[in-house]
Design an enzyme around this catalytic site. Structure first.
Site, PDB file in Angstrom:
ATOM      1  CG  ASP A  67     -13.719   2.691   0.817  1.00  0.00           C
ATOM      2  OD1 ASP A  67     -14.404   2.901   1.837  1.00  0.00           O
ATOM      3  OD2 ASP A  67     -12.491   2.498   0.863  1.00  0.00           O
ATOM      4  CG  ASN A 133      -2.956  -5.190   1.202  1.00  0.00           C
ATOM      5  OD1 ASN A 133      -3.347  -4.095   1.601  1.00  0.00           O
ATOM      6  ND2 ASN A 133      -3.622  -5.919   0.323  1.00  0.00           N
ATOM      7  CG  HIS A 135      -5.868  -1.771   1.106  1.00  0.00           C
ATOM      8  ND1 HIS A 135      -5.965  -3.019   1.674  1.00  0.00           N
ATOM      9  CD2 HIS A 135      -6.788  -1.007   1.746  1.00  0.00           C
ATOM     10  CE1 HIS A 135      -6.898  -3.011   2.612  1.00  0.00           C
ATOM     11  NE2 HIS A 135      -7.406  -1.795   2.676  1.00  0.00           N
ATOM     12  CD  GLU A 140      -6.907  -4.829  -1.919  1.00  0.00           C
ATOM     13  OE1 GLU A 140      -5.815  -4.742  -1.329  1.00  0.00           O
ATOM     14  OE2 GLU A 140      -7.932  -5.271  -1.362  1.00  0.00           O
TER      15      GLU A 140
END
Length: 233
Positions: A67, A133, A135, A140
């Site tokens: 990314d 979380n 991801h 996400e």
């Protein structure tokens, strides 16, 4: 969960040695020609170990990064391009390295072109970290399992975690170009690395063995060959 190979280590330094051994064995045996690379604090001890290992060569290896932030110059210390150059590429030569262009005039076209490059050079092994979380890359909670490279909107929790690195006047990005979950799952094998108590919830969710769209890490259960290297015991 026969597809999950869990390797527990004492600390990140030991984990870096384990990851390096896995990578070197695959390269030496001709099983690794294209690799997917991650950024972030988790990867620093691993890249440091690669740099120190003179017997580990990437000169015949093509790399793809997971990314890159949208709208941040590659010269910015907060860009992932800058990170990769500082922590790896300046000291280890690769055959060719690809990173999404977050400054592209049309980021959607950039996503399509990046996905096409991955199809041209199929990834043999992809290294992943995981967010608190759950991801993976910037996919996400709630991300679809069949997503390809796309522009992702960062969650508030991710921006809070990553915001600590933005200690100048540069604004924390709202979006990033990221490999999709479907892109990640196309890799022949996956190596997930997770250190520290803040990652425990995500790792536990994966080890429960149930798909949960609120925890993107659980989509790795759909892959045939996943190795987890962690100091969470």
């Amino acid at each position: 969960m026969e597809n999950l190979n869990l390797i527990r280590t004492k600390n990140p330094h030991t984990a870096a040695n384990v990851v390096t051994d896995i990578i070197k064995e695959k390269i030496d045996n001709g099983f690794l020609n294209v690799i997917g690379l991650a950024t972030g604090q988790t990867m620093i001890p691993i890249y440091n170990e690669w740099i120190k290992n003179e017997d580990l060569s990437f000169e015949n290896i093509v790399s793809f990064n997971l990314d890159e932030y949208v709208g941040i110059s590659t010269k910015s210390s907060n860009s992932y391009t800058y990170f990769m150059n500082e922590y790896l590429f300046k000291r280890k030569k690769f055959k060719e390295s690809f990173i999404p262009d977050g400054m592209a005039e049309n980021v959607n076209v950039e996503c399509e072109q990046y996905e096409s490059l991955i199809d041209k050079y199929p990834i043999d092994l992809i290294i992943l970290g995981v967010g608190e979380n759950g991801h993976i890359a910037f996919n996400e909670p709630g991300s679809p399992s069949n997503s390809l490279t796309h522009v992702a909107k960062l969650s508030d929790s991710t921006k809070i975690v990553n915001g600590k690195y933005f200690n100048n006047r540069e604004t924390i990005p709202e979006t990033a170009i990221t490999m999709g979950i479907g892109t990640i799952l196309k890799a022949k094998s996956i190596l997930l690395v997770a250190f520290g108590e803040k990652k425990r919830a995500a790792i536990n969710k994966l080890l429960e063995g149930k798909l949960d769209s609120n925890w993107p890490i659980t989509y790795l259960l759909e892959h045939d060959e996943v190795t987890i290297v962690t100091d969470i015991v």
